[in-house]
Scaffold this active site. Structure first.
Site, PDB file in Angstrom:
ATOM      1  N   SER A 200       0.831  -1.200   0.000  1.00  0.00           N
ATOM      2  CA  SER A 200       0.000   0.000   0.000  1.00  0.00           C
ATOM      3  C   SER A 200       0.867   1.251   0.000  1.00  0.00           C
ATOM      4  O   SER A 200       1.857   1.336   0.731  1.00  0.00           O
ATOM      5  CB  SER A 200      -0.916   0.011   1.235  1.00  0.00           C
TER       6      SER A 200
ATOM      7  N   LYS B 169       5.648  11.711  -0.274  1.00  0.00           N
ATOM      8  CA  LYS B 169       6.052  11.303   1.069  1.00  0.00           C
ATOM      9  C   LYS B 169       6.641   9.896   1.080  1.00  0.00           C
ATOM     10  O   LYS B 169       7.428   9.570   1.975  1.00  0.00           O
ATOM     11  CB  LYS B 169       4.851  11.362   2.011  1.00  0.00           C
ATOM     12  N   GLU B 170       6.245   9.082   0.144  1.00  0.00           N
ATOM     13  CA  GLU B 170       6.745   7.708   0.039  1.00  0.00           C
ATOM     14  C   GLU B 170       7.438   7.565  -1.308  1.00  0.00           C
ATOM     15  O   GLU B 170       6.783   7.339  -2.326  1.00  0.00           O
ATOM     16  CB  GLU B 170       5.587   6.713   0.160  1.00  0.00           C
TER      17      GLU B 170
ATOM     18  N   ASP C  45      -3.244   4.648  -3.475  1.00  0.00           N
ATOM     19  CA  ASP C  45      -4.432   5.365  -3.036  1.00  0.00           C
ATOM     20  C   ASP C  45      -4.431   6.818  -3.488  1.00  0.00           C
ATOM     21  O   ASP C  45      -5.434   7.505  -3.336  1.00  0.00           O
ATOM     22  CB  ASP C  45      -4.552   5.303  -1.503  1.00  0.00           C
TER      23      ASP C  45
ATOM     24  N   LYS D  79      -9.494   5.689   4.452  1.00  0.00           N
ATOM     25  CA  LYS D  79      -8.037   5.700   4.449  1.00  0.00           C
ATOM     26  C   LYS D  79      -7.434   4.337   4.093  1.00  0.00           C
ATOM     27  O   LYS D  79      -7.880   3.672   3.163  1.00  0.00           O
ATOM     28  CB  LYS D  79      -7.548   6.217   5.804  1.00  0.00           C
ATOM     29  N   LYS D  80      -6.431   3.924   4.876  1.00  0.00           N
ATOM     30  CA  LYS D  80      -5.697   2.713   4.533  1.00  0.00           C
ATOM     31  C   LYS D  80      -6.577   1.475   4.632  1.00  0.00           C
ATOM     32  O   LYS D  80      -6.467   0.558   3.805  1.00  0.00           O
ATOM     33  CB  LYS D  80      -4.478   2.552   5.445  1.00  0.00           C
TER      34      LYS D  80
ATOM     35  N   ASP E 185       3.845  -2.613   4.159  1.00  0.00           N
ATOM     36  CA  ASP E 185       3.932  -1.198   3.833  1.00  0.00           C
ATOM     37  C   ASP E 185       4.934  -1.025   2.700  1.00  0.00           C
ATOM     38  O   ASP E 185       5.784  -1.888   2.456  1.00  0.00           O
ATOM     39  CB  ASP E 185       4.383  -0.402   5.059  1.00  0.00           C
TER      40      ASP E 185
ATOM     41  N   ASP F 204      -5.337  -1.616  12.442  1.00  0.00           N
ATOM     42  CA  ASP F 204      -4.682  -2.914  12.511  1.00  0.00           C
ATOM     43  C   ASP F 204      -4.976  -3.627  13.826  1.00  0.00           C
ATOM     44  O   ASP F 204      -5.312  -4.824  13.834  1.00  0.00           O
ATOM     45  CB  ASP F 204      -3.183  -2.747  12.312  1.00  0.00           C
TER      46      ASP F 204
END
Length: 1144
Positions: free
Chosen positions: A378, A384-385, A414, A606-607, A631, A848
């Site tokens: 994801s 940012k990633e 996403d 969201k996630k 991740d 989670d």
């Protein structure tokens, strides 16, 4: 795969026959027909491009389609080269892409590697190709022709080759050159069985597997003959009252069924477990438990003494301290009780290979019988990633040591960014070289960035002569790959600017032609983002516009790497290939890019919402019974990690395991681990201890899930039901006990699937829980069956027969991907159980923990798998502010859990008592910050007031204090022994417990209370104050970002420092000095300051920039000046300092 349900067919039959219709359609290169409306037809005819139209006539005896296997392969090639989009109130479209990235793609599985074009004039079809990408040419003249034109030439052109005008010598293509998906050899006297099976739907072939629920061992014991199994494994056919039997009285030419002697040998063969439990040595665990009991008794006696001996001189100080101490004792019990039964576990990969990948009577070919695994990655924001980090994670997954045809990778973007899309395409292209290189030389780790940055000798234990040459070539290719990835933002920007400028010029020319001499208005062309094939990107544009922004775009699915063939495919040694892969399997796992649909007005969760979209899409496309979620910055460090987790799932009793949690390991952390980023006390201590109860909590990444457990089903052999995993045919023990349970405690009962049995669980109710996709619902019993352990021993309950999963996986077609598009649409979850009882649970920042809690609450257990070589590695924030905000997010989720229906106090009876205690601690620990803040100010208040929490430092108090401290230290030493952590790591964890407790945890409690009571949400902003040197590996460690979370610790430090100076001054100056009270206050103040030392060091910035000695001397000078001032200018009527001591 047919998506029409039986009810729809019955409804159609009841309405009578449908009148014949003529539909305008365009035939694609894959043999499918795309329908056109009259408006679409007119617009297409009016276009300048040449299009070929036909009238779709139903099949007749004179108009029979070609062998389905060939069309399915061409269909799959069409799917892998098409970008599928769709969503709410929109048509699902398949955009055939000429190329996915600017660079050339050569791997036959890669999207964009389409092969040669058909030479027939007016045809834009693609020549059929085999698994290596080599063209299949039916004529000796090597005339390139597509499948559709070949069919026309054979059926309507009298079999004449359009190139050489000579008749085709073979009018039926060699099936073996196109179709490698023959699971078993067929009896020679059943020539039509293969055609019948290929002609059947995918779901029918899948369900035929489900009809066999008894192993050969059970059948040999009962004497029954399993007709369904014989039908499936031999392609036998039953007629009216008779059956076709193969010759030689066998079930197949390969004699796949064991004889009586072989069955007896199997029965007498010793059964070997895949895993074993390693208990902690009694010399460590027994004293540990005894010390826990001793400390509980000492704490009880101490608290009783404290309550019965108040400080009459400072009752307020005593009351505050005793309240805090009572809470600390309660919090310590919640944390300590679940730790009394830690366990270690070990796996045996050799036994796994022997059971699932070694030739045996049930699997004579030795094909892998392991279940499929869908890996989820994801990502949300490429800014940012970094895409390079995500690409390296993808490469480590594609190179994992697991059967290629059983492994699938899904990337959830996403943010819907073209940058991520093209970075994944570049990664898929580079995998063509990287994955075979890893297999050839047994590379570890299989993340290229980590591998090429290893500080150890890369040539150690390498025996191949060509390793040095291969490594040098791959290193150069990887450097070029990094340059391409890092250059993607500029490349996409330049490309989009060029195409947008072209569109503006076209629009201006058109305006001039239509307007003539009239005054021209300025034209505004939307600033679109363009793909490599000169078309609009359907996701988020760099300049957001309606239907192309982060919260408003269509759903997107792109098969980057199509499913591999079933049989190994070795490379070739020629000048085209840079490396010699002639002895290496060059197949790559399935790789799919997914970006779910987003529209304004919908809560996308969201996630958790993105993960649930991946669950549904993967169920449609590959339906692996197990799912591994990672991740984007956590990569596979141990290529055997998936096999390690599968040992637990496939072992006896593994069908009751909902997930296998791997520990999180991190890279790039400073050597001293200043802010306890490794978190080893939690991962190596608490999680091992929970494994001895009901299992570790789910921590968000590095987790291997059982799909049916995530679907909300109860585990097999549940207490409320008879033995068996009953959903399709359940037998209740107590109706009242089940009906009285809250909805979140109830599970969907699933049992041994039998399509012929009468079930009191109506499958028609499943759309209310899983949505209206019949295709998705049909995959549920298949995933349950394929996820069962191997029934290779009578003691294995709820098992599957050996060899059942050696069948080929299904070929992808456009209708399957179109169905996957529909299940990732924004409206699909409306009025369903997704996010409530099915999939990842919504409503919490820490989704989670809640998801894992729901599974444990239904009676499932989890496993903690600590491998000898780290399974996964990732990155963690090493900056103080980033670390505090990370802890704030976790603590905020815990507060939300405490005030929700997921509070462990409301757990069901299926959750074990100590597991309930552990989950209760998860929701309560942030509230400790309130008492911790007060307790950190108590030493300062004591020094300011001249009082202490006790009347005097008598022997009883000191003995209790010494006993509590010693038992704590001894418990820490023993915990270090059984968990394997180091003393320094334990001390860092203690320090950051106080730092986080006085900052982030307090803010989380405040944030949670405001949200629950008043519905107000607050956020804590941060600003960067100074930066570090980019050349320093740990530059981010010294970056100071101011945040309001830093205020409480700073106030505590300053208050205690001032209080120490004031206390010394008062005691020295006092006529009757109270040294005991001073020592008590100073001792606890130094205890507070010692815990806050890493925080103070973080505020100083870069080491060496402000030497520590400066701060030490500053403090000493300040104290000296204070004492001199008191001596020089004493209060009136006093001339002595410290009683009888005379200042010179």
């Amino acid at each position: 795969m047919s998506s029409r349900s039986p009810k729809a067919l019955e409804l159609q039959q009841s309405r009578g026959p449908i009148p014949p219709q003529v539909t305008f359609a365009r035939r694609t290169s894959s043999g499918r027909y795309v329908n056109y409306s009259r408006d679409d037809l007119d617009s297409e005819i009016g276009s300048t491009e040449f299009m070929n139209y036909t009238v779709h006539i139903p099949a007749t005896p004179d108009n029979q389609p070609m062998d389905p296997s060939i069309s399915q392969r061409v269909e799959e090639q069409y799917v892998s080269n098409s970008l599928f989009t769709g969503g709410f109130n929109s048509v699902t479209r398949a955009h055939l892409m000429d190329k996915v990235i600017d660079s050339e793609t050569t791997h036959p599985q890669m999207a964009g590697a389409k092969g040669s074009s058909c030479k027939i004039p007016g045809c834009d079809g693609i020549v059929m190709s085999d698994e290596r990408g080599v063209d299949i040419l039916p004529c000796e003249c090597d005339f390139k022709i597509c499948r559709d034109c070949y069919i026309d030439a054979v059926k309507t052109g009298d079999g004449i080759c359009p190139g050489c005008k000579e008749p085709y010598k073979q009018t039926d293509l060699d099936q073996h050159s196109v179709d490698h998906r023959q699971p078993l050899s067929l009896p020679s006297n059943i020539p039509n069985s293969k055609m019948e099976r290929r002609g059947s739907s995918k779901m029918e072939r899948r369900l035929s597997l489900m009809k066999s629920t008894k192993s050969a061992l059970v059948r040999s014991q009962t004497g029954e003959f399993d007709h369904n199994r014989w039908l499936f494994e031999t392609s036998g056919t039953y007629g009216y009252g008779n059956a076709f039997w193969p010759k030689d009285e066998g079930l197949s030419e390969n004699k796949n069924e064991p004889t009586g002697a072989e069955q007896l040998e199997l029965l007498n063969k010793p059964w070997r477990p895949l895993t074993r439990k390693l208990k902690i040595p009694a010399a460590i665990i027994s004293p540990y438990r005894l010390l826990v009991l001793v400390r509980m008794v000492v704490l009880g006696l101490f608290l009783h003494w404290r309550i019965t001996h108040p400080n009459e001189d400072a009752i307020w100080l005593w009351l505050m301290s005793i309240i805090c101490e009572l809470w600390f004792a309660f919090s310590w019990l919640l944390d300590q009780l679940p730790k009394i039964s830690p366990v270690n576990r070990a796996t045996d990969l050799n036994v796994l290979k022997e059971k699932f990948e070694t030739p045996c009577p049930q699997n004579p070919s030795g094909k892998s019988d392991l279940p499929g695994v869908d890996v989820f990655v994801s990502t949300a924001d490429p800014d940012k990633e970094p895409p390079l980090v995500t690409a390296n994670t993808i490469l480590s997954i594609l190179a994992a040591n697991y059967p290629v045809d059983k492994l699938s990778c899904y990337v959830s973007d996403d943010g819907g960014a073209l940058l991520t899309f093209e970075a994944m395409a570049e990664a898929a292209s580079f995998a063509n070289l990287w994955v075979p290189f890893c297999r050839k030389h047994d590379i570890e780790p299989r993340n290229p960035e980590s591998y090429f940055n290893l500080k150890r000798d890369p040539y150690k234990n390498k025996v191949r002569q060509d390793f040095v040459k291969d490594r040098r070539r791959v290193k150069r290719e990887y450097d070029e790959f990094k340059v391409r990835i890092n250059g993607l933002p500029d490349s996409i920007r330049r490309r989009s600017d060029a195409y947008n400028a072209r569109e503006e010029i076209k629009a201006m020319k058109l305006q001039k032609e239509t307007a003539g001499d009239e005054l021209l208005q300025p034209i505004k062309i939307p600033k679109a983002t363009w793909m490599a094939d000169a078309t609009h990107w359907p996701g988020t544009w760099m300049m957001p516009s309606p239907e192309h922004s982060k919260g408003d775009h269509a759903g997107i699915i792109q098969v980057m790497l199509k499913p591999p063939s079933d049989d190994p495919l070795n490379g070739t040694d020629n000048e085209v290939n840079p490396l010699d892969f002639s002895e290496v399997d060059i197949r790559l796992p399935l790789l799919v890019y997914v970006s779910r649909e987003k529209r304004p007005g919908y809560d996308h969760n969201k996630k958790a919402g993105a993960m649930n979209a991946l669950v549904r899409a993967s169920a449609i496309m590959s339906n692996g019974p197990f799912m591994l979620n990672l991740d984007c910055d956590h990569y596979i460090y141990n290529s055997q990690a998936i096999r390690e987790g599968m040992c637990f799932m496939m072992d006896r009793g593994g069908d009751r395991i909902c997930y296998v949690q791997f520990p999180q390991r991190f890279e790039g952390i400073d050597p001293s681990d200043r802010y306890a980023n490794h978190n080893t006390v939690f991962f190596d201590g608490n999680m091992r201890a929970l494994d001895g109860i009901q299992g570790p909590v789910y921590v968000g990444t590095g987790t291997l899930f059982r799909r049916t457990a995530l679907y909300g089903f109860d585990p097999p052999r549940s207490k409320d039901y008879h033995s068996g995993f009953s959903c399709f045919g359940r037998k209740k023990k107590s109706k009242s006990s089940v009906s009285s349970a809250p909805d979140e405690h109830k599970g969907l009962r699933m049992g041994d699937y039998d399509p012929d049995s009468d079930s009191d669980m109506n499958l028609s109710l499943f759309p209310k829980k899983f949505g209206n996709s019949s295709l998705l619902i049909d995959t549920i019993p298949i995933a349950e069956f394929q996820g069962r352990p191997l029934a290779d021993h009578p003691a294995v309950q709820n098992g599957r027969p050996p060899g059942a999963l050696t069948i080929p996986r299904e070929l992808l077609d456009a209708s399957t991907v179109a169905e996957a598009i529909s299940v990732i649409s924004c409206w699909y979850e409306d009025k369903t159980e997704w996010g409530n009882r099915v999939g990842w649970i919504y409503g919490s920042v820490t989704e989670d923990v809640v998801t894992g809690y729901r599974m444990h609450n239904r009676g499932w257990r989890s496993i903690y798998c600590v491998t000898k070589r780290d399974a996964f590695r990732g990155t963690a924030p090493i900056n103080l502010t980033d670390r505090l905000h990370q802890v704030l997010r976790w603590a905020t989720g815990s507060v939300e859990i405490f005030f929700s229906k997921n509070n462990a106090l409301l757990a069901s009876s299926k959750m074990k008592f100590l597991q309930r205690i552990a989950y209760l601690n998860v929701g309560i620990y942030p509230f400790t910050s309130i008492f911790l803040i007060v307790y950190c100010f108590l030493p300062a208040l004591s020094l300011f007031s001249g009082q202490f929490i006790v009347q005097s430092l008598d022997v009883t108090f000191l003995v209790y204090l010494l006993a509590i401290t010693l038992t704590l230290c001894m418990l820490a030493v023993l915990e270090i022994k059984w968990s394997g952590i180091e003393l320094e790591e334990w001390w860092r964890n203690e320090q950051f417990w106080l730092i986080g407790g006085t900052s982030a945890h307090l803010a989380a409690v405040l944030q949670g209370l405001l949200k629950v009571v008043a519905g107000i949400e607050i956020s804590f902003t941060l600003t960067s104050k100074s930066g570090g040197d980019e050349d320093d590996e740990f530059a981010d460690l010294y970056l100071i970002k101011w945040t309001s979370l830093m205020i409480p610790p700073i106030v505590i430090m300053m208050t205690n420092l001032i209080a120490i100076a004031v206390g010394f001054s008062r005691t020295i100056y006092s006529a009757i000095p109270q040294w005991s009270r001073l020592l008590g206050g100073v001792f606890f103040s130094f205890w507070v300051l010692a815990h806050l030392y890493p925080f103070a060091k973080g505020l100083m910035g870069r080491r060496g920039r402000t030497p520590t000695i400066v701060f030490v001397w500053s403090g000493l000078i300040a104290i000296t000046i204070s004492l001199l001032w008191v001596a020089i200018n004493p209060p009136a009527g006093a001339n002595e300092i410290g009683g009888s001591f005379q200042f010179p």
